[in-house]
Structures are given as C-alpha cells and as structure tokens.
Motif scaffolding. Structure first.
Motif, PDB file in Angstrom:
ATOM      1  N   LEU A  20       0.827  -1.209   0.000  1.00 54.15           N
ATOM      2  CA  LEU A  20       0.000   0.000   0.000  1.00 54.15           C
ATOM      3  C   LEU A  20       0.860   1.258   0.000  1.00 54.15           C
ATOM      4  O   LEU A  20       0.520   2.248  -0.655  1.00 54.15           O
ATOM      5  CB  LEU A  20      -0.939   0.015   1.209  1.00 54.15           C
ATOM      6  N   LEU A  21       1.971   1.220   0.711  1.00 52.55           N
ATOM      7  CA  LEU A  21       2.872   2.370   0.762  1.00 52.55           C
ATOM      8  C   LEU A  21       3.482   2.660  -0.613  1.00 52.55           C
ATOM      9  O   LEU A  21       3.511   3.807  -1.064  1.00 52.55           O
ATOM     10  CB  LEU A  21       3.980   2.134   1.799  1.00 52.55           C
ATOM     11  N   THR A  65       0.776   3.972  -2.832  1.00 53.89           N
ATOM     12  CA  THR A  65       0.462   5.349  -2.433  1.00 53.89           C
ATOM     13  C   THR A  65       1.472   6.319  -3.027  1.00 53.89           C
ATOM     14  O   THR A  65       1.093   7.366  -3.579  1.00 53.89           O
ATOM     15  CB  THR A  65       0.443   5.478  -0.893  1.00 53.89           C
ATOM     16  N   LEU A 107       0.839   6.589  -6.800  1.00 52.19           N
ATOM     17  CA  LEU A 107      -0.374   7.362  -7.083  1.00 52.19           C
ATOM     18  C   LEU A 107      -0.159   8.848  -6.792  1.00 52.19           C
ATOM     19  O   LEU A 107      -0.622   9.700  -7.557  1.00 52.19           O
ATOM     20  CB  LEU A 107      -1.558   6.822  -6.282  1.00 52.19           C
ATOM     21  N   TYR A 108       0.537   9.146  -5.723  1.00 53.29           N
ATOM     22  CA  TYR A 108       0.842  10.541  -5.394  1.00 53.29           C
ATOM     23  C   TYR A 108       1.626  11.189  -6.533  1.00 53.29           C
ATOM     24  O   TYR A 108       1.332  12.300  -6.963  1.00 53.29           O
ATOM     25  CB  TYR A 108       1.641  10.610  -4.085  1.00 53.29           C
ATOM     26  N   ILE A 155      -7.370   8.083  -5.267  1.00 52.08           N
ATOM     27  CA  ILE A 155      -7.985   7.598  -4.023  1.00 52.08           C
ATOM     28  C   ILE A 155      -8.794   6.334  -4.297  1.00 52.08           C
ATOM     29  O   ILE A 155      -8.730   5.366  -3.530  1.00 52.08           O
ATOM     30  CB  ILE A 155      -8.854   8.699  -3.383  1.00 52.08           C
ATOM     31  N   TRP A 163      -6.514   3.366  -4.816  1.00 53.12           N
ATOM     32  CA  TRP A 163      -5.981   2.949  -3.517  1.00 53.12           C
ATOM     33  C   TRP A 163      -7.046   2.184  -2.725  1.00 53.12           C
ATOM     34  O   TRP A 163      -6.760   1.129  -2.152  1.00 53.12           O
ATOM     35  CB  TRP A 163      -5.499   4.178  -2.738  1.00 53.12           C
TER      36      TRP A 163
END
Length: 186
Positions: free
Chosen positions: A26-27, A30, A33-34, A48, A51
């Motif tokens: 997930l990190l 994330t 995606l960021y 979002i 995620w």
C-alpha cells in the motif's frame, strides 16, 4: 449460519508478516499514485479510488483465500447448483448467494471513479469475473475453500451492479450540471 460464525469458522487473523507485506504494498502504491496526481496524469479522485480498490481487494482476497484454513480439495462444477438448493427452501444457501453477490459490489462502485466516467456494465461484469475467477482458482489450488462457478457468477453480477449504481450517479450528476449550465447561460 450467521455472518459472525462464517467469519470465525473460515478466517484467521493476519500475521504481523502479512500486515507488514500488505502495508508495504500500500505504501509503494500510495507513492506511485501521489506521483501520478502531481504529474496530473490522474485526478485525485481516481488515485484515491485506485488505492481504495487495492485495499478492498486485499481484504477480499485475504478473507476468501489467504487467511482461510486448509481443507480437502472441494469443487462444484454444476452451474446453478446453489439455486436448486435455495429453491428447495435452504435459507443458508440463499444467504450465501446474497453475500457472494454483495461481495464485489464495492469493487464495481469504484470502477467508474477509477476510469473517470461511466463504465459499460459488461466491463464491470468482466472485471468481476476476473477477480472472482482468481479467488476461486486460488481456493482450488491452495485448498482454501470450494471452487464454484456459481460464486463466480454471483460475485460478477455484484460487481456489475455496483458499476451500474455508480454509472447512474455519474449520469445524474452530469444532467444536473447541464441544467445548471443552461440556467447560468440564460
């Protein structure tokens, strides 16, 4: 059988190693995606939703495959076998059918947001088939539940239903925007 008994019977808690592994995944997602949002290749709502979809599917695969205890090889290749039993009055099977339908509704709801617009229901169904088939084949290979065509059908219909719900929401939002734009221009 109620939902709590099903959970207690089939699902064990995640180990610290599993929590760490999924947390790291997930990190990484994330961070990716960021970066995509910063580059303006994704809208924030899409990032979002992607995620949340990953988180949701992680929980689904965990509860339907990875945290289940090993069992003897089980499969049911007859299509609609569960409906035959449900029609005979077996309420437990009817509840299982409903739960299997509801399982992937959230995944379908997120699809139009991920793709930033309406998604054809057949694509929602196809994505549901893909997710559900992977669950069922892993259950078969890892001996963690029963492979059933009916589950694939019910899960896929649920994913498609979720997609249809969100598509209607998008269309309603678009029609309100058009009406608002017309009022503004007149």
């Amino acid at each position: 059988m109620d939902l709590a008994k099903i959970v207690d019977m089939h699902i064990r808690m995640w180990s610290p190693r599993e929590i760490l592994g999924f947390g790291l995944l997930l990190l990484v997602v994330t961070a990716f995606l960021y970066r995509q949002v910063r580059r303006k290749t994704l809208f924030l709502s899409q990032a979002i939703s992607i995620w949340l979809e990953l988180l949701f599917l992680g929980v689904v695969f965990s509860s339907t495959v990875f945290t289940r205890t090993e069992s003897p090889l089980q499969f049911q290749l007859k299509l609609f076998w569960s409906w035959e039993i449900a029609i005979e009055g077996n309420k437990e099977i009817l509840v299982e059918i409903l739960l299997n339908f509801l399982l992937l509704v959230p995944a379908g709801v997120l699809l139009p947001i991920i793709f930033h617009g309406t998604v054809k229901p057949r694509y929602g169904w196809l994505i549901g088939v893909t997710i559900s088939f992977n669950i069922e084949i892993l259950q078969l290979i890892l001996h963690r539940g029963m492979f059933e065509w009916d589950d694939i059908l019910h899960n896929s219909l649920g994913c498609m239903f979720g997609c249809i719900i969100m598509n209607r929401n998008y269309k309603l939002k678009a029609s309100k925007k058009i009406k608002s734009d017309i009022k503004t221009n007149t």
